[in-house]
Design an enzyme around this catalytic site. Sequence first.
Site, PDB file in Angstrom:
ATOM      1  N   TYR A 180       0.820  -1.179   0.044  1.00 32.30           N
ATOM      2  CA  TYR A 180      -0.016   0.200  -0.229  1.00 32.30           C
ATOM      3  C   TYR A 180       0.884   1.446   0.051  1.00 32.30           C
ATOM      4  CZ  TYR A 180      -4.039  -3.154   1.259  1.00 32.30           C
ATOM      5  OH  TYR A 180      -4.990  -3.941   1.148  1.00 32.30           O
ATOM      6  N   SER A 181       0.509   2.090  -0.867  1.00 28.20           N
ATOM      7  CA  SER A 181       1.206   3.529  -0.971  1.00 28.20           C
ATOM      8  C   SER A 181       1.048   4.205   0.176  1.00 28.20           C
ATOM      9  CB  SER A 181       0.826   4.154  -2.246  1.00 28.20           C
ATOM     10  OG  SER A 181       1.251   3.627  -3.304  1.00 28.20           O
ATOM     11  N   CYS A 211      -0.275   7.217 -10.511  1.00 24.69           N
ATOM     12  CA  CYS A 211      -0.296   6.216  -9.593  1.00 24.69           C
ATOM     13  C   CYS A 211      -1.837   5.868  -9.517  1.00 24.69           C
ATOM     14  CB  CYS A 211      -0.012   6.821  -8.267  1.00 24.69           C
ATOM     15  SG  CYS A 211       0.221   5.626  -6.638  1.00 24.69           S
ATOM     16  N   GLU A 234       3.874   4.390 -10.788  1.00 24.35           N
ATOM     17  CA  GLU A 234       3.773   3.295 -10.190  1.00 24.35           C
ATOM     18  C   GLU A 234       2.251   2.620 -10.057  1.00 24.35           C
ATOM     19  OE1 GLU A 234       6.100   2.422  -6.536  1.00 24.35           O
ATOM     20  OE2 GLU A 234       4.105   3.129  -5.498  1.00 24.35           O
ATOM     21  N   TYR A 294      -0.766  -0.710 -10.219  1.00 21.15           N
ATOM     22  CA  TYR A 294      -1.389  -1.867  -9.561  1.00 21.15           C
ATOM     23  C   TYR A 294      -2.310  -2.463 -10.141  1.00 21.15           C
ATOM     24  CZ  TYR A 294      -3.530   1.766  -6.575  1.00 21.15           C
ATOM     25  OH  TYR A 294      -4.407   2.611  -6.277  1.00 21.15           O
TER      26      TYR A 294
END
Length: 377
Positions: free
Chosen positions: A155-156, A335, A375, A377
Amino acid sequence: MTHAGVSKVQVGAFHGGSDYSMRRSTLEPSSTRIHNRIWTPCLKSDFKFKNLQLRARPMVCYSVKQATTPKVPVSPLELEQAKNPPMHLYKNKEPYVGTIASVERLVGPNATGETCHIVIDHGGNVPYWEGQSYGIIPPGENPKKPGAPHNVRLYSIASTRYGDFFDGKTASLCVRRAVYYDPETGKEDPSKNGICSNFLCNSKPGDKVQITGPSGKILLLPEEDSNATHIMIATGTGVAPYRGYLRRMFMENVSFKFGGFAWLFLGVANTDSLLYDHEFNKYLIDYPDNFRYDKALSREQKNKKGGKMYVQDKIEEYSDEIFKLLDNGAHIYFCGLKGMMPGIQDTLKRVAEERGESWDAKLSQLKKNKQWHVEVY
């Protein structure tokens, strides 16, 4: 823009007569707020003579004061002195056990799902930098590997290195609850819900949580040039690292004295799905020359073709400005869900070709210059 926030200001009135006598009424000036700025009234009188009769017309002028908020002191300042980011202090086999400090629902009742802001107390033992991630190991046994723990979920981190309490002892996560609905029945199937996201969103203050990391260098905020431009593009919880950036830039009194320009693009479904919107709007008020905030609300806005407004449509809308900033050295960050990138890449490629540029060559140069940060996901 309307002036709904303007309050009535009473001013003194001057009356003149044939005997040139003049009376002054009670004067009750007050400050008022217009466009989120505080205006202080001062009085001037515009005297005119006509037919030997003195008339005075009251006038109100305003002096403007920027409605800014003082920056917050933080500690320990030793966190500013590290030359390199902390990396992999805790591994999967030996995670750090932190404590849940708070869990707060971030979205409104009409949001397309539940997203929570989760503050974890790590006691100052798992330091990190803005843009890094924590790994979380949910409790219980991995159903695919009997006897083994669950896999780590990354988790960011949604806070600065000082955390939400500004003491360097907490980290915050922005977590969307992953819920599975059976396509045939339309009902929720708890057996297929996201294990880690539901553990975090269901947790209570005092609950224990296993942490690994921190990890990640791709989204570290470059601080060598405090006057740089940063273009931040996010969908949903991908806004997490940018919250950390912006708090460091605009909220905390730290050694990094930001004087550049930050531009945030956030794509969500509707207004109720916006994340940290109150914080970002506050920066617009306090730092109008240093911050810009554009939202793409896919279920409430239309793009120029009449379709749903996605974040790539906002990028296209401001493509000339974005490309000029990139040409001048701006950093650009992405992101969120990996599904956001194809649409964004297609948009940037089309815009580049319309400008007579090769997108492939431009992208290669951006990567070479370390301006391109992704980044997903």
